[in-house]
Structure formats: C-alpha cells, structure tokens
Design a protein around this motif. Sequence first.
Motif, PDB file in Angstrom:
ATOM      1  N   ALA A  76      59.515  80.860  60.135  1.00 22.66           N
ATOM      2  CA  ALA A  76      60.252  82.037  59.661  1.00 22.66           C
ATOM      3  C   ALA A  76      61.736  81.711  59.526  1.00 22.66           C
ATOM      4  N   ILE A  77      62.292  81.000  60.508  1.00 19.61           N
ATOM      5  CA  ILE A  77      63.711  80.631  60.447  1.00 19.61           C
ATOM      6  C   ILE A  77      63.973  79.796  59.193  1.00 19.61           C
ATOM      7  N   ARG A  79      62.200  79.656  56.330  1.00 19.78           N
ATOM      8  CA  ARG A  79      62.029  80.417  55.090  1.00 19.78           C
ATOM      9  C   ARG A  79      63.155  81.429  54.872  1.00 19.78           C
ATOM     10  N   ILE A  80      63.581  82.091  55.957  1.00 24.78           N
ATOM     11  CA  ILE A  80      64.545  83.178  55.806  1.00 24.78           C
ATOM     12  C   ILE A  80      65.983  82.674  55.828  1.00 24.78           C
ATOM     13  N   LEU A  81      66.292  81.820  56.807  1.00 26.35           N
ATOM     14  CA  LEU A  81      67.683  81.427  57.013  1.00 26.35           C
ATOM     15  C   LEU A  81      68.056  80.154  56.255  1.00 26.35           C
ATOM     16  N   LEU A  82      67.138  79.180  56.235  1.00 23.89           N
ATOM     17  CA  LEU A  82      67.535  77.853  55.754  1.00 23.89           C
ATOM     18  C   LEU A  82      67.169  77.593  54.301  1.00 23.89           C
ATOM     19  N   GLN A  83      66.057  78.203  53.837  1.00 22.19           N
ATOM     20  CA  GLN A  83      65.659  77.912  52.455  1.00 22.19           C
ATOM     21  C   GLN A  83      66.703  78.344  51.424  1.00 22.19           C
ATOM     22  N   PRO A  84      67.394  79.465  51.656  1.00 20.90           N
ATOM     23  CA  PRO A  84      68.475  79.796  50.710  1.00 20.90           C
ATOM     24  C   PRO A  84      69.544  78.701  50.653  1.00 20.90           C
ATOM     25  N   LEU A  85      69.807  78.063  51.788  1.00 14.56           N
ATOM     26  CA  LEU A  85      70.783  76.966  51.803  1.00 14.56           C
ATOM     27  C   LEU A  85      70.258  75.775  51.010  1.00 14.56           C
ATOM     28  N   VAL A  86      68.960  75.484  51.201  1.00 13.33           N
ATOM     29  CA  VAL A  86      68.352  74.362  50.484  1.00 13.33           C
ATOM     30  C   VAL A  86      68.445  74.607  48.984  1.00 13.33           C
ATOM     31  N   ARG A  87      68.182  75.876  48.596  1.00 10.05           N
ATOM     32  CA  ARG A  87      68.131  76.211  47.177  1.00 10.05           C
ATOM     33  C   ARG A  87      69.497  76.059  46.513  1.00 10.05           C
ATOM     34  N   ARG A  88      70.555  76.421  47.251  1.00 13.45           N
ATOM     35  CA  ARG A  88      71.858  76.404  46.596  1.00 13.45           C
ATOM     36  C   ARG A  88      72.581  75.063  46.776  1.00 13.45           C
ATOM     37  N   ALA A  89      72.097  74.219  47.695  1.00 11.68           N
ATOM     38  CA  ALA A  89      72.787  72.945  47.961  1.00 11.68           C
ATOM     39  C   ALA A  89      72.685  72.029  46.756  1.00 11.68           C
ATOM     40  N   LYS A  90      73.827  71.509  46.331  1.00  8.04           N
ATOM     41  CA  LYS A  90      73.822  70.627  45.163  1.00  8.04           C
ATOM     42  C   LYS A  90      73.462  69.216  45.567  1.00  8.04           C
ATOM     43  N   THR A  91      73.886  68.805  46.744  1.00  4.43           N
ATOM     44  CA  THR A  91      73.593  67.451  47.197  1.00  4.43           C
ATOM     45  C   THR A  91      73.046  67.517  48.619  1.00  4.43           C
ATOM     46  N   ARG A  92      72.532  66.391  49.056  1.00  9.75           N
ATOM     47  CA  ARG A  92      72.005  66.320  50.410  1.00  9.75           C
ATOM     48  C   ARG A  92      73.128  66.504  51.434  1.00  9.75           C
ATOM     49  N   ASP A  93      74.304  65.957  51.138  1.00  4.22           N
ATOM     50  CA  ASP A  93      75.430  66.092  52.068  1.00  4.22           C
ATOM     51  C   ASP A  93      75.841  67.548  52.220  1.00  4.22           C
ATOM     52  N   ALA A  94      75.840  68.277  51.103  1.00  3.15           N
ATOM     53  CA  ALA A  94      76.212  69.690  51.152  1.00  3.15           C
ATOM     54  C   ALA A  94      75.226  70.450  52.033  1.00  3.15           C
ATOM     55  N   LEU A  95      73.931  70.124  51.886  1.00  2.00           N
ATOM     56  CA  LEU A  95      72.912  70.791  52.698  1.00  2.00           C
ATOM     57  C   LEU A  95      73.129  70.481  54.174  1.00  2.00           C
ATOM     58  N   GLU A  96      73.510  69.241  54.451  1.00  5.94           N
ATOM     59  CA  GLU A  96      73.718  68.844  55.838  1.00  5.94           C
ATOM     60  C   GLU A  96      74.826  69.691  56.470  1.00  5.94           C
TER      61      GLU A  96
END
Lengths: 290, 239
Positions: A76-77, A79-96
């Motif tokens: 749940a964490i 899907r709800i909290l982190l997937q939006p970050l994954v979706r908008r991250a342009k690069t792997r570093d940004a996601l990190e």
Amino acid sequence: MLLEVTLSGVTLGGMYALVAMGLTLQYGVARIMNLSYGELLIAAAFAALWFYSGLALSPLLGLLVVPPLAFALSYAIYRILLQPLVRRAKTRDALEVDSILATFGLLFVIQGVMLAAFGGAYYSYSFLSIPLHIAGATVAANRLLALVLAVVIGLGLYLALTRTRLGTAVRAVAVDPVAAQLVAIDVRTASALAFALGGALVAAAGVLVSMFLTFNANLGVVFTLKALVVVIMGGVGNLLGALIAGLVLGLVENYVAVFVDPGLTLAATYAIFLLVLLVRPQGLLGRSSR
Amino acid sequence: MLEVAHLSVQYGRHRAVDDVGLKVGAGEIVVVLGANGAGKSSVLKAVAGLQRPGTGTRVTLGARELVGLPAHAIVEAGLALVPEGRGIFGELTVRENLLLGAFARRARADEDRNRARVLALFPRLAERLEQTARTMSGGEQQMVAIGRALMSAPEFLLLDEPSLGLSPLLCGELFRALKRIRDDGISVLLVEQNAKRSLAIADRGYLIENGRVVGEGRAADLARDPAVQRAYLGGARQG
C-alpha cells in the motif's frame, strides 16, 4: 568461549543478512531508497511482543501473521506514496532523492506512532530462553531458533529468486527495467511486489530479533544503517553478497564486543565498511562497471 | 498484418518522426533503410510501446489497436522487439534470458517447442546455456537477444540494427537466421543501415530521411534503384 561468541555472532549476522536481502529487493528492484526500513523491523518486533505478552501467543505464530501484514502495508505504501514519485521521476537519480525525502518523513511517522504507543523504554520478553549445550558451548535456544529460521527464510528467498521464472523476472527488473518490459514483465507491478516482499522480510527479521534482543521505539534507524552498510558492502543488488557481508558484520561486531571493547562495536562496523569501500568500492561481490 | 499510420514522435521540440506509414504483411520481411538519426529507431520504439507517439498515430496488429498499450502488453499482443544495443539481461545466464523470453502468458503453451527452435537456429546458445550473457561476444549476444524475442512466440519480430558491430561473417549468419525465422511463419520488420544485405533477404523496403518516408517498393526494385544505390549502396561504405 570462542564458539559461543561465534554462534551468537552468526545469529546476529543472520539477522543482518535477512534485513539486507529485504533492502536489496526494495533498492535494487523497486529503486526506492527506503529510510523508514528499520522502523518496520521495530514495528514487527512490537507486534511480536504484543502477540506474546498481550495475547499469550507464540512469536512463531507471529512469524506467520506479521510478515504478511507487513507485505500488505508495504504494498500500500508503494502504490499510494511512492508510485507517484516513480511516475514523475525523470531519471533514476531524481527518484532516489525523492524517495529518500519521502521515506525520511515516513520514518518519523512510524517512529512517532510507536513512541506514542510504547514510549522510549526498552522492551524484551522471555521466550525459549533455555540454555542449550552444543560442543561445550552454551547458547540460548531462542537465538539458535532465530538463526535457523533466518537461514530457512533467506535460503527460501534465494532459491525462489534464482530457480523460478517469477523470481528471475524480479532480478531482471533490477538488471534492466526497460528490457524487462520487452519480455512482457509489468515493471510497475513487479516493483510494487518486490518492495512489499522486502517489507515482509524485514518484518520477519523484526519478529526474530524480538525473540532474543531488547529493543525500543528509537532503534529502527540502527537497523536501517546496518542494512545499508551490508548492502553496499556486499555489492548493491547482489543477494549472495548481502548474505556474506551480513554474516561478516555480525561476527566482527560480536568478536570486537567480547574480546576488545563493547564500546568499539560501532567503530568496528564502520572500519570494515571503509576498508571494503577502499579495497573494493563495488562491494564484495559487486561488479566494477556501471 | 501490422499497420502503422500517421506515426509521429517528438522529443521536446525536435520532431524525430513525422507522419510515417508502413505495413508488414504476414510472412514478409520488411526493411526500413535510413542513415543515422533518420528516425528509424524511434519508429520501432513507438511501435513497441517504449516511446509515446504523437496524437493521430495508429498502430494496428490485426484488428487490435496498440497505441496507448504499455510495452509489456504489446509483447502479449504478439509483437517482440530486439532493441538497439540488444537489451539482453547481461547479469543473467543465457538459460535465464530465454526463460524470461517466455514470461509472456502467450508464450507458455509452446515454450518447449520454441526453445528447441531457437537452439536449432543458434546452436551456439545450446552450448552456452549457463554462461553469463555479458561475457559473450557481440554476435553471441545478438543471438541471445533474438532468441529471447522468439521465446515470446511473436507474430511479428522487430529488430533495431541487428547487424551493427558484427563481422561480415556473422552478418551473413544473422541475415540467414532472419530468413529462417520468416520461413517459420514469423513476420520480420527490421531497420538497418546495411542496405545490401538486408535488401537481399527482404520482400519490401521503406526509405526514411529526416523522419519521413521518402520511398518504398519491392526489395529487388530498391536494390536496383540508382537513387538508392547512391544513398545506401554506394562507394566504400557498404561491405
């Protein structure tokens, strides 16, 4: 004496290895650097404590119940909290960077809830604290049981990841997420499952740890740091490396605590960490390139 | 039939592909020729779902619209891409790469038969199933990449410059293998710079320049076309 210290070091190392394997799944596959990782371990330890002293149920039963709950919560964490970050991250570093900030916040939320519920006091419970005599050494039965269970869980996970198609698919996402899509792997779902599985693993470690260690609501960050050290020492994304590095760290910490000075345990941890980074920056079993 | 119509791809302000249309019929080998940067790779990426195409783009496989589907669903629909640079799982063994090739649900029923076909097509892989893929030679890695794509039981196989970096000998082997794949009933769409070799095995071809289709025709006609010869077959550039 040496055998006793070794056995207890291996037990601790087994916990570290388990915790590091979980973090490897979250970081290596789902690409989330989860700073709230250790909090889940402590939450699971409290859950086991509650099982034992509140409900008078065995922590072994807790081991069947708590990790699945942690799996669901982590899923749940993600899907709800982190997937939006994954979706908008342009690069792997940004996601990190994003995931570090988000899970840093999560750390305080989980810790705050635990502090509100249990305060800052240390807890432990006495489960199977029977001395066993093995080849002249004395070991507490709970430690030995924790070690055996850690080995079973770790080995089971290792085999599942290396011997099954689904496990191989999870590793493939870690190796190359773009190519993984080209063999019909749904990378988003695989990442969510890997993150959740990592959560289940650290919760299992939490239940095991609670059987023989005292803990309090502030201790999560210690385990997060140890897990990070072990993952980097073993080579990021390398399960076998995490296993070896975890055992080494547990042994060295125990040897130093018993034969040198308990106050130097943490110093020893970071001394080997630095040594490994200097000699093999890619980790014990990591690859040099990339 | 794989049909692409009004395909456009935009990177920021740069329009890499503009209103491209092409067709691949069942049992055909179709080659898309073009220089570096002409937009060939973008076409394949957009078709395979790795790159979002512009509005108005239509990609149909049979009766199925593929635009908007995620890449993993496009593999399930029957289209496999061997990407530029091969995209194999370097850390995994050949056996594991092939195992993952059949990850698609559509591939499970015929998995054993497809593996036998791949290993018959590339006997080298049969000898090296336990080898870690990144330790293999470029030609062998290309075999792994094509083998992995075939394991997904595709109707259409898309290849992005498969001959890049291969020796003339391996090139010949590669193009013969593509012909055999087609003869097994899988349609092939490849983008290439090696015009001579690819036109020799292809049924039809398209010429792409600056993101637009500037010519098309039967492969044999294209190979004889003086303009094509000048642009793609001329001088010392081709081996």
